[in-house]
Design an enzyme around this catalytic site. Structure first.
Site, short mmCIF file in Angstrom:
data_model
loop_
_atom_site.label_atom_id
_atom_site.label_comp_id
_atom_site.label_asym_id
_atom_site.label_seq_id
_atom_site.Cartn_x
_atom_site.Cartn_y
_atom_site.Cartn_z
N SER A 593 0.84 -1.19 0.00
CA SER A 593 0.00 0.00 0.00
C SER A 593 0.88 1.24 0.00
CB SER A 593 -0.91 0.02 1.23
OG SER A 593 -1.60 1.25 1.34
N TYR A 606 -2.44 -0.91 10.13
CA TYR A 606 -2.41 -1.23 8.71
C TYR A 606 -1.17 -0.64 8.04
CZ TYR A 606 -3.98 -1.49 3.84
OH TYR A 606 -4.07 -1.74 2.49
#
Length: 726
Positions: A593, A606
């Site tokens: 990401s 995350y």
């Protein structure tokens, strides 16, 4: 009418609603739906119909016949060639003036080119070499099939006598002759001399029969097959037909253990020039054969029906291995020795029978491998091809069983076999085939394929020619992805003893990638389905929205790292064994990401887990080099179709950002609103889509495009300055 060994599937209620060409398609599909009647891609059906000439408007007789390369089971109207019948008959005068004439002369082959001048109504479907058989037989409907019982008679040493005993004067024997113009003339003469005959056994080839009514022709085909099958059944002695049992069959669990151990290694051995994909066949008739005393002798004879050995090559590789007392390592040694011997034999076969104008040798590796106790492994450039190869050799085994039960099985002479395998017309057909797609012959496992990026990646890679194992924690979603793919590419019908071996270009499997045993089990299924693994794509991930307090519970922190970091490591670590066994270059792509380098309030677990995943990419690139390239793709937020954005989270985000919406709108519309908002944050002002990520992953998987790239993380985020490399 009812039969003992075949099924009458004709339904007048269906057939009577169809036009004459539709009835031909219907009849063909019925005949092609049973592998015992005709093999995939083999056989021909035809009807002579009255059509209106598009120029003169006058009624003309037109031969509709299955076109070159078509398959009876799946044929549609577009798979049938149409030719002026009178023009085809007129070709006989041209042929009569040619010298020399004969089944293996340039004159014979030249006639195929003239078929194009007989095409009715500019039909683009190419006529097959069997066209003269259908044209010259003076009946309206003709079925040419490759039924196992009839080929057994056609390959028996006493074939002519057996044909008379079974059929009397209704079906006559025709000596082996390569399909084409001469064989059509021979059948025309047979019909002239024997007007009461209704069919012929074509030596070494199959059955052809005719009638003036299409339903009658279909039922005649079934009856003639059933007569041969009933006759052979009276003499069948089971495995004793093959000389009795020499080796016992292993249990299913034992077979799978052996296959999982040898398949990737064997695939590597057979993929030195071009990669191949496997189909495993462990049905009872195959196990009876490979475990029998006479299996080595009969396997060495090879197949007889031309359609069979074009797929199975001149013969299979039989490996003499005792499954009860010898180890898998011994099996590998025997396979290695067998491969070397097979290649030498095939080169000698090619050199002994080649002619000055023969095409180059196409490869000396076997396409069928027979292993006592285990079964058969068939190989091909695609899953479909290997599945069909398995089907063909399964049929060949039954042909040998039938022939040996009443006589002695005979294969085509080697020169005849060579002339078929390296026929100039076959070579021309191969050269006309479109080039292979970029990921043809490649096996890809996509973890996270049940939704979002993973699903789109799986679909994209199949479009490029790969076969895909769609893996996901949500098993039904993974299977839905596979089903969607199979609807797009066509599933085909498998012939293997287990469902997994009968799969098509995609399979859906459930896996928890944080559970090493579950990963190992899923990869075992991938091996059994396709023979190995080339590329691994991991798109699965976990995002846990923080609670209102902003504090992240320890368990949720652990869950995030377990899924986003430990899971990809476990999958890569287990895949490493397959890659090392194959010794073929591969690739691994992990979806991370852009958040890995852009800290954000509210997604600490995350973001830090994705930063760790970025470094995992670099570590794995070192660990798996030089065999496997390892890269990452770092998307910005992809809302479209994402399992991480259920409706509740989308609505919460819209509320948080003050984006107007209507709660009655469907989820995808709400997702698009959120995606448009996120788009305003990047330099290109464009939403980040599933297709964007799938294209990036395809580039990294491809061996032609970024083949020298490893250890890199490719951002696909529309341009987020905070994420720029620094």
């Amino acid at each position: 009418m009812t039969f003992t060994f075949v099924e009458n599937r004709w339904d007048d209620a269906v057939a009577d609603q169809l036009d004459p060409l539709g009835r031909l398609v219907y009849r063909s599909n019925l005949l092609g739906s049973d592998w015992r009647i005709t093999n995939t891609g083999g056989g021909n059906t035809s009807s002579k119909l009255i059509e209106r000439d598009p120029i003169t408007g006058e009624p003309v007789e037109v031969l509709w016949v299955k076109g070159s390369g078509g398959d009876l089971r799946t044929a549609t109207r577009k798979n049938f060639a149409s030719l002026y019948q009178q023009k085809l008959l007129a070709l006989q005068e041209i042929y009569a003036r040619m010298e020399p004439r004969g089944p293996k002369t340039p004159a014979e082959d030249a006639m195929v080119e003239l078929f194009r001048h007989c095409v009715f109504n500019l039909n683009p479907c190419a006529p097959s070499i069997d066209t003269p058989l259908h044209s010259f037989i003076p009946y309206r409907h003709v079925d040419h099939t490759h039924p196992v019982p009839c080929i057994a008679i056609a390959t028996a040493k006493d074939g002519p006598d057996l044909t008379r005993e079974i059929y009397g004067d209704e079906v006559l024997w025709v000596d082996w002759q390569r399909p084409g113009f001469e064989l059509g003339l021979k059948l025309q003469e047979l019909c002239r001399r024997h007007p009461s005959a209704r069919g012929a056994i074509l030596g070494g080839h199959g059955l052809i029969n005719w009638a003036d009514d299409d339903k009658e022709c279909y039922l005649l085909t079934l009856r003639l097959i059933d007569q041969a099958a009933q006759y052979l059944a009276r003499f069948d002695r089971g495995i004793e037909t093959f000389g009795g049992r020499k080796y016992p069959a292993l249990s299913e669990a034992e077979r799978e253990a052996v296959l999982v151990e040898i398949l990737p290694w064997l695939r590597g051995q057979l993929s030195q020039e071009k990669r191949v994909i496997a189909t495993v066949e462990t049905s009872e008739n195959v196990l009876d054969f490979v475990n029998a005393n006479r299996a080595p002798e009969l396997a060495e004879l090879g197949t007889s029906c031309p359609d069979h050995f074009l797929r199975t090559k001149i013969k299979p590789l039989y490996v003499d291995w005792n499954p009860t007392v010898e180890s898998v390592e011994v099996l590998k040694e025997r396979l290695q020795e067998g491969l070397e011997r097979y290649r030498a034999d095939y080169r000698a076969y090619y050199e002994a029978h080649r002619k000055p104008d023969s095409p180059p040798m196409r490869g000396a590796d076997p396409t069928v491998v027979l292993i006592p106790g285990v079964g058969m492994i068939a190989w091909g450039k695609t899953k479909s091809e290997s599945r069909v190869t398995a089907e063909f050799y399964k049929s060949a085994i039954e042909v040998m069983r039938g022939a040996e039960s009443v006589s002695t099985y005979t294969a085509l002479p080697r020169q005849e076999a060579f002339d078929i395998e390296y026929w100039a017309l076959e070579e021309a057909k191969l050269r006309r085939m479109p080039p292979e797609k970029e990921l043809a012959r490649q096996i890809v496992a996509v973890v996270g394929a049940g939704s979002g990026i993973g699903r789109r990646v799986a679909e994209r890679l199949v479009q490029e020619g790969a076969v895909v194992a769609a893996l996901d924690l949500n098993g039904p979603a993974a299977r839905e992805t596979a089903d969607r793919i199979l609807e797009q590419v066509g599933m085909g019908i498998g012939v293997a003893g287990t469902g997994i071996s009968a799969c098509g270009d995609a399979i859906g499997l459930e896996v928890d990638m944080t559970d090493r045993e579950a990963v190992r089990r899923a990869l075992r299924w991938v091996i059994l389905a396709y023979g190995g693994l080339d590329h691994l794509v991991i798109t699965a991930g976990l995002y846990v929205p923080p609670p209102p307090t902003g504090e992240i519970p320890d368990a949720r922190w652990d869950d995030t790292f377990r899924v986003n970091v430990t899971g990809p490591f476990i999958v890569a670590d287990e895949a490493r064994r397959i890659w090392e066994a194959q010794e073929l270059p591969g690739s691994l792509v992990i979806t991370t990401s852009v958040n890995a380098v852009v800290p954000k309030v509210g997604s600490m677990a995350y973001d830090t887990s994705k930063a760790a995943a970025n470094h995992l990419v670099r570590e794995l690139a070192l660990a798996l080099a030089p065999l496997v390239r390892v890269n990452g793709v770092a998307p910005a937020t992809v809302v479209e179709g994402s399992a991480m954005f259920p409706r509740e989270r989308v609505i919460a985000s819209l509320l948080r950002y003050g984006i107007p919406f209507d709660e009655n709108e469907d989820t995808e519309t709400l997702r698009q609103r959120l995606a448009d908002f996120y788009a305003r944050r990047n330099l290109l002002k464009a939403p980040i889509t599933l297709d964007d990520q799938a294209e990036a992953i395809f580039l990294l998987v491809s061996g032609r495009r970024l083949s020298k790239t490893t250890g890199q993380v490719l951002h696909v985020d529309g341009g987020i300055p905070e994420g720029f490399l620094r």
